[in-house]
Design a protein around this motif. Structure first.
Motif, short mmCIF file in Angstrom:
data_model
loop_
_atom_site.label_atom_id
_atom_site.label_comp_id
_atom_site.label_asym_id
_atom_site.label_seq_id
_atom_site.Cartn_x
_atom_site.Cartn_y
_atom_site.Cartn_z
N ILE A 37 -80.49 -28.96 -40.31
CA ILE A 37 -80.50 -30.39 -40.63
C ILE A 37 -79.49 -31.09 -39.72
O ILE A 37 -78.30 -30.78 -39.75
CB ILE A 37 -80.13 -30.64 -42.11
N ILE A 38 -79.98 -32.01 -38.88
CA ILE A 38 -79.08 -32.79 -38.01
C ILE A 38 -79.05 -34.21 -38.59
O ILE A 38 -80.02 -34.96 -38.46
CB ILE A 38 -79.57 -32.80 -36.56
N GLU A 39 -77.93 -34.55 -39.21
CA GLU A 39 -77.82 -35.83 -39.95
C GLU A 39 -76.36 -36.24 -40.00
O GLU A 39 -75.50 -35.47 -40.48
CB GLU A 39 -78.39 -35.63 -41.36
N ASP A 40 -76.04 -37.45 -39.50
CA ASP A 40 -74.63 -37.86 -39.46
C ASP A 40 -74.16 -38.48 -40.78
O ASP A 40 -72.96 -38.68 -40.97
CB ASP A 40 -74.38 -38.82 -38.30
N ASN A 41 -75.08 -38.77 -41.69
CA ASN A 41 -74.70 -39.26 -43.01
C ASN A 41 -74.50 -38.04 -43.91
O ASN A 41 -75.46 -37.38 -44.33
CB ASN A 41 -75.80 -40.17 -43.57
N ALA A 42 -73.23 -37.72 -44.19
CA ALA A 42 -72.90 -36.49 -44.91
C ALA A 42 -73.54 -36.44 -46.28
O ALA A 42 -74.04 -35.38 -46.71
CB ALA A 42 -71.38 -36.35 -45.03
N LEU A 43 -73.57 -37.57 -46.98
CA LEU A 43 -74.15 -37.59 -48.31
C LEU A 43 -75.65 -37.31 -48.27
O LEU A 43 -76.18 -36.53 -49.07
CB LEU A 43 -73.88 -38.94 -48.98
N TYR A 44 -76.33 -37.94 -47.31
CA TYR A 44 -77.78 -37.75 -47.20
C TYR A 44 -78.11 -36.32 -46.75
O TYR A 44 -79.08 -35.71 -47.20
CB TYR A 44 -78.38 -38.76 -46.22
N SER A 45 -77.27 -35.78 -45.87
CA SER A 45 -77.45 -34.40 -45.42
C SER A 45 -77.34 -33.44 -46.60
O SER A 45 -78.14 -32.50 -46.74
CB SER A 45 -76.41 -34.06 -44.36
#
Length: 453
Positions: free
Chosen positions: A10-18
């Motif tokens: 998972i490549i996602e800069d929003n930690a909560l959404y990740s």
């Protein structure tokens, strides 16, 4: 089909959404999930671990969705990549899908569920791909020449050496030898030992296809190219792209088609019948014939330029009569396989039967031997096969010789007749035992070669 574990990045800069996506996916204990807040962090991790699929945030601090998708595709060819974006722009989605993204989701409350179902589809495809790989590896092992080709004689040892040399390169191979010596088996052994082993092996017997249809069979045709061409057809050359095309009985190709084949081989491209588009292909070519091609050239039945184009690495298969005691090794292997397949008690050759086989000339070579020993297994009254059970002359035992003027076709008819007699004229059962089409037997009956008594 059992599923292997799946690794998802998972490549996602929003930690909560990740964390939300990771929590959803890890509900399945077979899923291993890795989280990255940037593209570079993911790229660095690729040195130690490769994923089975990737989810990619469209807006990252170190690259646009298009840029990162392209970089991932370069590093992870054939790995499905699902793009997840806060935008709901249709043009962006279409562009990414055209670029090769597996799927595209807009971020909303239902995204984790959509991702869950998309991963299930990827997992099914991954399982099928792994199963296909396993089956291909099994086929490759089956066609290890030293397992598929039975024999210890010097001619067979020399054959193994040539197969290994042929498999190391993409050189065209021309296989010659009498009918029944195993030319297709050699072609498969070369293919499944080569770097093309994971790609298709496509075999065409030139004599088995009507001449007027052969061009279409080889090169394909477009819809409406001729009467009956209701759909486009992909030819055997295209089907073999990336793999090996085996053309059996190449000497029987008519001169007009020889010229077309020469052009296709020289240009490495073809045009379907009725079409105008030029199609490139990459297929290794192996050809075979029971005729003497050099003599065919001298007598004007085969083009000299095509002959030299096809010659490549010539492999001449030895006839069975020149292989010494290989005949006994083959006979034993055929007996064991036939008895196991047909739930018969194990059979063995008596010493007298072995001597008879060793002194028989076998004009039909390995194919004839296989038919003879399988019939003997059916006829034998007990586990020991004697000379009388070997149908080597006029449907009975004898001194192992055959009439000098008897053709292979007559021998085959004699064997089929013997099976029909033993099995009370049951054509379907005989076809299954001999591994031939029942239409072949019906045709032989029509031609008065055999009869149901």
């Amino acid at each position: 089909m059992p599923h292997a574990p799946v690794t998802i990045f998972i490549i996602e800069d929003n930690a909560l959404y990740s964390e939300l996506l990771a929590y959803k996916l890890t509900q399945n204990p077979d899923y291993t999930v890795r989280q990255f807040s940037s593209a570079q962090a993911c790229f660095q991790h690729l040195a130690t671990e490769k994923p089975d699929m990737v989810t990619l945030d469209y807006s990252l601090p170190d690259g646009t969705g298009e840029q990162v998708l392209r970089q991932l595709q370069e590093r992870l060819p054939n790995v499905p990549i699902i793009v997840i974006s806060a935008q709901e722009d249709v043009n962006t989605a279409v562009g990414l899908l055209k670029q090769g993204a597996y799927d595209y989701f807009a971020k909303d409350a239902e995204t984790p569920d959509r991702l869950w179902h998309s991963v299930l589809k990827v997992r099914e495809q991954l399982a099928l791909r792994r199963e296909n790989q396993r089956l291909r590896e099994q086929v490759g092992q089956k066609f290890d020449p030293k397992q598929a080709i039975i024999g210890n004689s010097q001619p067979i040892k020399e054959l193994f050496t040539l197969i290994e040399k042929a498999a190391r390169t993409g050189i065209t191979v021309s296989v010659s030898g009498e009918t029944g010596t195993g030319k297709e088996l050699v072609a498969k052994a070369i293919h499944y030992r080569s770097v093309r082993q994971q790609q298709p092996f496509v075999a065409v017997n030139v004599t088995a296809i009507p001449r007027e249809l052969l061009e279409s069979e080889l090169f394909g045709h477009e819809k409406g190219a001729f009467t009956g061409a209701v759909n486009r057809r992909i030819g055997r050359f295209e089907q073999a792209h990336g793999g090996t095309l085996f053309l059996d009985e190449i000497a029987d190709l008519d001169l007009n088609l020889q010229a077309k084949l020469l052009r296709v081989l020289q240009e490495r491209e073809l045009t379907r019948v009725g079409g105008s588009k030029t199609i490139s292909f990459d297929a290794r070519l192996i050809v075979a014939t029971h005729r003497n091609l050099e003599q065919e050239v001298k007598e004007g039945r085969f083009r000299q330029d095509l002959y030299y184009r096809l010659l490549g690495l010539p492999i001449v298969l030895p006839p069975l009569r020149e292989r010494g005691t290989d005949v006994l090794l083959l006979a034993d292997a055929f007996l064991r396989a036939f008895c196991a397949q047909n739930h018969l008690p194990p059979r063995q050759l008596s010493e007298a039967a072995k001597q008879q086989l060793l002194h028989h000339s076998f004009p039909g070579n390995v194919r004839e031997l296989k038919a003879v020993v399988e019939l003997a297994a059916v006829l034998a009254e007990d586990e020991l096969i004697g000379p009388a059970d070997l149908s080597l002359r006029n449907g009975s035992g004898g001194n192992g010789e055959i009439p000098a003027d008897e053709s292979l076709r007559q021998q085959i008819a004699r064997i089929v007749q013997r099976y029909l007699d033993v099995h009370n004229g049951n054509i379907l059962h005989v076809a299954q035992l001999l591994k031939i089409g029942k239409s072949t037997i019906y045709r032989m009956i029509q031609n008065n070669e055999v009869s149901v008594r």
